[in-house]
Design a protein around this motif. Structure first.
Motif, PDB file in Angstrom:
ATOM      1  N   MET A 106       5.242   5.698   1.742  1.00  0.00           N
ATOM      2  CA  MET A 106       4.889   4.324   1.378  1.00  0.00           C
ATOM      3  C   MET A 106       3.975   4.253   0.170  1.00  0.00           C
ATOM      4  SD  MET A 106       4.538   1.763   4.622  1.00  0.00           S
ATOM      5  CE  MET A 106       4.784   0.342   3.564  1.00  0.00           C
ATOM      6  N   SER A 107       3.363   5.362  -0.201  1.00  0.00           N
ATOM      7  CA  SER A 107       2.440   5.332  -1.342  1.00  0.00           C
ATOM      8  C   SER A 107       2.995   6.074  -2.556  1.00  0.00           C
ATOM      9  CB  SER A 107       1.081   5.920  -0.946  1.00  0.00           C
ATOM     10  OG  SER A 107       1.225   7.246  -0.475  1.00  0.00           O
ATOM     11  N   GLY A 119      -5.766  -0.130   8.716  1.00  0.00           N
ATOM     12  CA  GLY A 119      -7.174   0.019   9.076  1.00  0.00           C
ATOM     13  C   GLY A 119      -7.604   1.424   9.419  1.00  0.00           C
ATOM     14  N   ASP A 120      -6.647   2.309   9.746  1.00  0.00           N
ATOM     15  CA  ASP A 120      -7.018   3.692  10.057  1.00  0.00           C
ATOM     16  C   ASP A 120      -7.416   4.479   8.818  1.00  0.00           C
ATOM     17  OD1 ASP A 120      -4.533   4.922   8.899  1.00  0.00           O
ATOM     18  OD2 ASP A 120      -3.574   3.877  10.564  1.00  0.00           O
ATOM     19  N   GLY A 121      -7.104   3.962   7.621  1.00  0.00           N
ATOM     20  CA  GLY A 121      -7.511   4.604   6.383  1.00  0.00           C
ATOM     21  C   GLY A 121      -6.559   5.656   5.862  1.00  0.00           C
ATOM     22  N   GLY A 122      -5.479   5.926   6.588  1.00  0.00           N
ATOM     23  CA  GLY A 122      -4.538   6.950   6.150  1.00  0.00           C
ATOM     24  C   GLY A 122      -3.811   6.589   4.867  1.00  0.00           C
ATOM     25  N   MET A 123      -3.419   5.318   4.741  1.00  0.00           N
ATOM     26  CA  MET A 123      -2.727   4.902   3.527  1.00  0.00           C
ATOM     27  C   MET A 123      -3.689   4.919   2.344  1.00  0.00           C
ATOM     28  SD  MET A 123       0.427   4.080   2.814  1.00  0.00           S
ATOM     29  CE  MET A 123       1.118   3.296   4.283  1.00  0.00           C
ATOM     30  N   ALA A 124      -4.915   4.465   2.572  1.00  0.00           N
ATOM     31  CA  ALA A 124      -5.906   4.472   1.496  1.00  0.00           C
ATOM     32  C   ALA A 124      -6.156   5.885   0.999  1.00  0.00           C
ATOM     33  CB  ALA A 124      -7.212   3.841   1.992  1.00  0.00           C
ATOM     34  N   LYS A 125      -6.304   6.831   1.921  1.00  0.00           N
ATOM     35  CA  LYS A 125      -6.531   8.221   1.528  1.00  0.00           C
ATOM     36  C   LYS A 125      -5.405   8.730   0.641  1.00  0.00           C
ATOM     37  CE  LYS A 125      -5.336  11.529   4.295  1.00  0.00           C
ATOM     38  NZ  LYS A 125      -5.270  12.489   5.428  1.00  0.00           N
ATOM     39  N   THR A 126      -4.166   8.405   1.012  1.00  0.00           N
ATOM     40  CA  THR A 126      -3.012   8.910   0.275  1.00  0.00           C
ATOM     41  C   THR A 126      -2.904   8.256  -1.097  1.00  0.00           C
ATOM     42  OG1 THR A 126      -1.937   9.130   2.431  1.00  0.00           O
ATOM     43  CG2 THR A 126      -0.573   9.475   0.509  1.00  0.00           C
ATOM     44  N   VAL A 127      -3.137   6.946  -1.173  1.00  0.00           N
ATOM     45  CA  VAL A 127      -3.115   6.251  -2.469  1.00  0.00           C
ATOM     46  C   VAL A 127      -4.175   6.814  -3.402  1.00  0.00           C
ATOM     47  CG1 VAL A 127      -3.626   4.054  -3.597  1.00  0.00           C
ATOM     48  CG2 VAL A 127      -2.119   4.104  -1.594  1.00  0.00           C
ATOM     49  N   LEU A 128      -5.365   7.073  -2.872  1.00  0.00           N
ATOM     50  CA  LEU A 128      -6.486   7.513  -3.700  1.00  0.00           C
ATOM     51  C   LEU A 128      -6.348   8.953  -4.185  1.00  0.00           C
ATOM     52  CD1 LEU A 128      -9.331   5.748  -1.716  1.00  0.00           C
ATOM     53  CD2 LEU A 128      -8.590   5.204  -4.045  1.00  0.00           C
ATOM     54  N   LYS A 129      -5.337   9.651  -3.713  1.00  0.00           N
ATOM     55  CA  LYS A 129      -5.059  10.976  -4.270  1.00  0.00           C
ATOM     56  C   LYS A 129      -4.585  10.866  -5.714  1.00  0.00           C
ATOM     57  CE  LYS A 129      -3.991  13.353   0.066  1.00  0.00           C
ATOM     58  NZ  LYS A 129      -2.964  14.106   0.846  1.00  0.00           N
ATOM     59  N   THR A 187      -5.188 -14.769  -3.514  1.00  0.00           N
ATOM     60  CA  THR A 187      -5.544 -13.796  -4.542  1.00  0.00           C
ATOM     61  C   THR A 187      -4.996 -14.175  -5.913  1.00  0.00           C
ATOM     62  OG1 THR A 187      -5.457 -11.456  -5.171  1.00  0.00           O
ATOM     63  CG2 THR A 187      -3.519 -12.340  -4.071  1.00  0.00           C
ATOM     64  N   GLU A 188      -5.718 -13.788  -6.945  1.00  0.00           N
ATOM     65  CA  GLU A 188      -5.244 -14.001  -8.313  1.00  0.00           C
ATOM     66  C   GLU A 188      -4.158 -12.998  -8.680  1.00  0.00           C
ATOM     67  OE1 GLU A 188      -8.512 -13.945 -10.978  1.00  0.00           O
ATOM     68  OE2 GLU A 188      -9.510 -15.686 -10.081  1.00  0.00           O
ATOM     69  N   GLY A 189      -4.052 -11.920  -7.917  1.00  0.00           N
ATOM     70  CA  GLY A 189      -2.949 -10.983  -8.110  1.00  0.00           C
ATOM     71  C   GLY A 189      -3.177  -9.973  -9.207  1.00  0.00           C
ATOM     72  N   GLY A 190      -2.072  -9.617  -9.884  1.00  0.00           N
ATOM     73  CA  GLY A 190      -2.130  -8.619 -10.932  1.00  0.00           C
ATOM     74  C   GLY A 190      -2.047  -7.194 -10.412  1.00  0.00           C
ATOM     75  N   TYR A 191      -1.507  -7.020  -9.210  1.00  0.00           N
ATOM     76  CA  TYR A 191      -1.411  -5.684  -8.621  1.00  0.00           C
ATOM     77  C   TYR A 191      -0.137  -4.971  -9.085  1.00  0.00           C
ATOM     78  CZ  TYR A 191      -5.206  -7.131  -5.580  1.00  0.00           C
ATOM     79  OH  TYR A 191      -6.414  -7.561  -5.103  1.00  0.00           O
ATOM     80  N   ASP A 192      -0.291  -3.697  -9.384  1.00  0.00           N
ATOM     81  CA  ASP A 192       0.860  -2.893  -9.806  1.00  0.00           C
ATOM     82  C   ASP A 192       1.690  -2.439  -8.616  1.00  0.00           C
ATOM     83  OD1 ASP A 192       0.116  -2.908 -12.606  1.00  0.00           O
ATOM     84  OD2 ASP A 192      -1.518  -1.563 -12.033  1.00  0.00           O
ATOM     85  N   VAL A 193       1.045  -2.201  -7.493  1.00  0.00           N
ATOM     86  CA  VAL A 193       1.735  -1.818  -6.259  1.00  0.00           C
ATOM     87  C   VAL A 193       1.066  -2.555  -5.103  1.00  0.00           C
ATOM     88  CG1 VAL A 193       2.185   0.047  -4.609  1.00  0.00           C
ATOM     89  CG2 VAL A 193       2.501   0.454  -7.057  1.00  0.00           C
ATOM     90  N   ILE A 194       1.879  -3.148  -4.242  1.00  0.00           N
ATOM     91  CA  ILE A 194       1.392  -3.747  -3.003  1.00  0.00           C
ATOM     92  C   ILE A 194       2.101  -3.063  -1.843  1.00  0.00           C
ATOM     93  CG2 ILE A 194       1.242  -5.833  -1.597  1.00  0.00           C
ATOM     94  CD1 ILE A 194       1.138  -7.481  -4.141  1.00  0.00           C
ATOM     95  N   ILE A 195       1.318  -2.571  -0.893  1.00  0.00           N
ATOM     96  CA  ILE A 195       1.844  -1.863   0.275  1.00  0.00           C
ATOM     97  C   ILE A 195       1.501  -2.670   1.527  1.00  0.00           C
ATOM     98  CG2 ILE A 195       1.701   0.257   1.655  1.00  0.00           C
ATOM     99  CD1 ILE A 195       0.784   1.683  -0.962  1.00  0.00           C
ATOM    100  N   ILE A 196       2.523  -3.081   2.265  1.00  0.00           N
ATOM    101  CA  ILE A 196       2.307  -3.827   3.499  1.00  0.00           C
ATOM    102  C   ILE A 196       2.389  -2.840   4.661  1.00  0.00           C
ATOM    103  CG2 ILE A 196       2.943  -5.829   4.882  1.00  0.00           C
ATOM    104  CD1 ILE A 196       2.113  -6.437   1.964  1.00  0.00           C
ATOM    105  N   ASP A 197       1.229  -2.345   5.071  1.00  0.00           N
ATOM    106  CA  ASP A 197       1.134  -1.351   6.141  1.00  0.00           C
ATOM    107  C   ASP A 197       0.852  -2.095   7.441  1.00  0.00           C
ATOM    108  OD1 ASP A 197       0.766   0.849   7.714  1.00  0.00           O
ATOM    109  OD2 ASP A 197      -1.101   1.509   6.777  1.00  0.00           O
TER     110      ASP A 197
END
Length: 284
Positions: free
Chosen positions: A68-69, A88-98, A149-159
Motif C-alpha cells: 500500500m505504500s 493507528g498501529d503505525g505500521g503504514m507510517a513506518k513503511t512510508v517514512l522509509k 483539507t486544502e489537499g495537495g497530497y502526492d499520495v493518499i493511502i486509505i488504511d
C-alpha cells in the motif's frame, strides 16, 4: 461440535471462518462494544483482532504495508507529501517514512487510544515512526479531515477497516470525491478493498466511484495470509500516468531508495496489476 477453546475464530463471512491458536492473551478489552484483543500465535506472533476479525499481525503485516505504500510512492517518483487515513498501529507510517524523499506525512486517526494501545502492545509495527519529525499525527475523523483539507497530497493511502461501523464512511462516493480533490495533479489514491473472492461487492462499489473520478482507475492485489479468502485488492486511482511507469524506472527508483523489503520488488509491483478474470469481472 469441535472444542475451539484456546483458538480465536474469525467469522467475518457468513459461510467461511478461520481460526488462529492463542498461546497467550496479552490484552482483552472484554467489553460489549468493539472487543479488542491481542494474543500470541506461534506462526504470526502478536495478533490484533477487532470483534474477532484479524486487523494485523507481527508476522505478515509487512505485505499489506509494503504494497500500500511502496507501490504508489515508487510509481509516482516524486512523492513528497503523503496522507494516511487510519493506520493507528503505525505500521503504514513506518513503511512510508522509509522513503527519505517523503518530506511530510500526515496521519489521521480517529482515536488517540488506538495509537497509545499500539505503542504498548504492538511496538514493532511502528518501530519509532511516531517520533519521526516528518510525521504529523492528527486525531480526528478521517472523513471530516478529507472534506476540509486544502489537499495537495502526492499520495493518499486509505488504511481502513472493513466497511462496517466507523469505517463505513471511508467507502462512500462523497469520501472518494473529497480524496480526489485533495490530490496533487499527478497524485495517487490507494484504498484497502478487502478480499474480492469473498467481498466482491466492496471492490465493485469502489471501482464504480473511481471510474467516475479518475482518468486511470483499477486495482492491484497481494496475498496476506491472515486475511482469509485469497488475494486482497487495493484500489488505485489517479489522473496521471504513474501506473504505466516502466520496470527499469521502478528498479532505478527502488535502488535509489535503498529500502529493504520482504515482499515488494519492482517485478512484484508490475505483476500485481495483472488481474485474474474473476476479479476483472467485478470491475464496472
Amino acid at each position: 461440535m469441535t472444542d475451539m477453546t484456546g483458538w480465536s475464530v474469525e467469522r467475518l463471512h457468513d459461510d467461511h471462518a478461520q481460526a488462529l491458536r492463542e498461546e497467550q492473551v496479552h490484552y482483552d478489552s472484554k467489553t460489549d462494544h468493539q472487543r479488542l484483543r491481542v494474543f500470541e500465535n506461534p506462526t504470526f506472533g502478536r495478533v490484533l483482532t477487532l470483534d474477532g476479525v484479524v486487523q494485523t499481525t507481527e508476522g505478515d503485516n509487512f505485505i499489506y504495508h509494503e504494497m500500500m505504500s511502496h507501490v504508489p510512492i515508487l510509481a509516482h517518483g516524486d512523492a513528497r507529501r503523503v496522507l494516511i487515513i487510519g493506520g493507528g498501529d503505525g505500521g503504514m507510517a513506518k513503511t512510508v517514512l522509509k522513503h527519505q524523499t517523503v518530506q511530510h506525512l500526515t496521519m489521521v486517526e480517529i482515536d488517540a487510544g488506538v495509537v497509545d494501545f499500539s505503542k504498548e502492545y504492538l511496538p514493532t509495527l511502528s518501530d519509532g515512526a511516531f517520533d519521526d519529525p516528518r510525521l504529523e499525527l492528527v486525531i480526528t475523523d478521517g472523513a471530516d479531515f478529507m472534506r476540509e483539507t486544502e489537499g495537495g497530497y502526492d499520495v493518499i493511502i486509505i488504511d481502513s477497516t472493513d466497511p462496517v461501523g466507523p469505517g463505513e464512511v471511508l467507502f462512500t462516493d462523497h469520501f472518494y470525491g473529497h480524496a480526489h480533490r485533495a490530490l496533487s495533479p499527478e497524485g495517487i489514491l490507494v484504498t484497502q478493498n478487502g478480499v474480492p473472492f469473498l467481498q466482491g461487492d466492496e471492490l465493485t462499489h469502489t471501482m464504480r466511484a473511481f471510474k467516475e473520478l479518475f482518468r486511470d482507475w483499477t486495482c492491484y492485489t497481494a496475498t496476506v495470509p491472515t486475511y482469509a479468502g485469497g488475494p486482497m485488492a487495493f484500489g488505485w486511482g489517479t489522473d496521471g500516468k504513474a501506473r504505466h511507469t516502466d520496470l527499469d524506472t521502478l528498479k532505478a527508483r527502488f535502488d535509489a531508495a535503498a529500502i529493504e523489503t520482504d515482499y515488494y520488488t519492482p517485478e512484484v509491483h508490475k505483476a500485481a496489476f495483472a488481474l485474474p478474470p474473476y476479479i476483472s469481472r467485478l470491475m464496472p
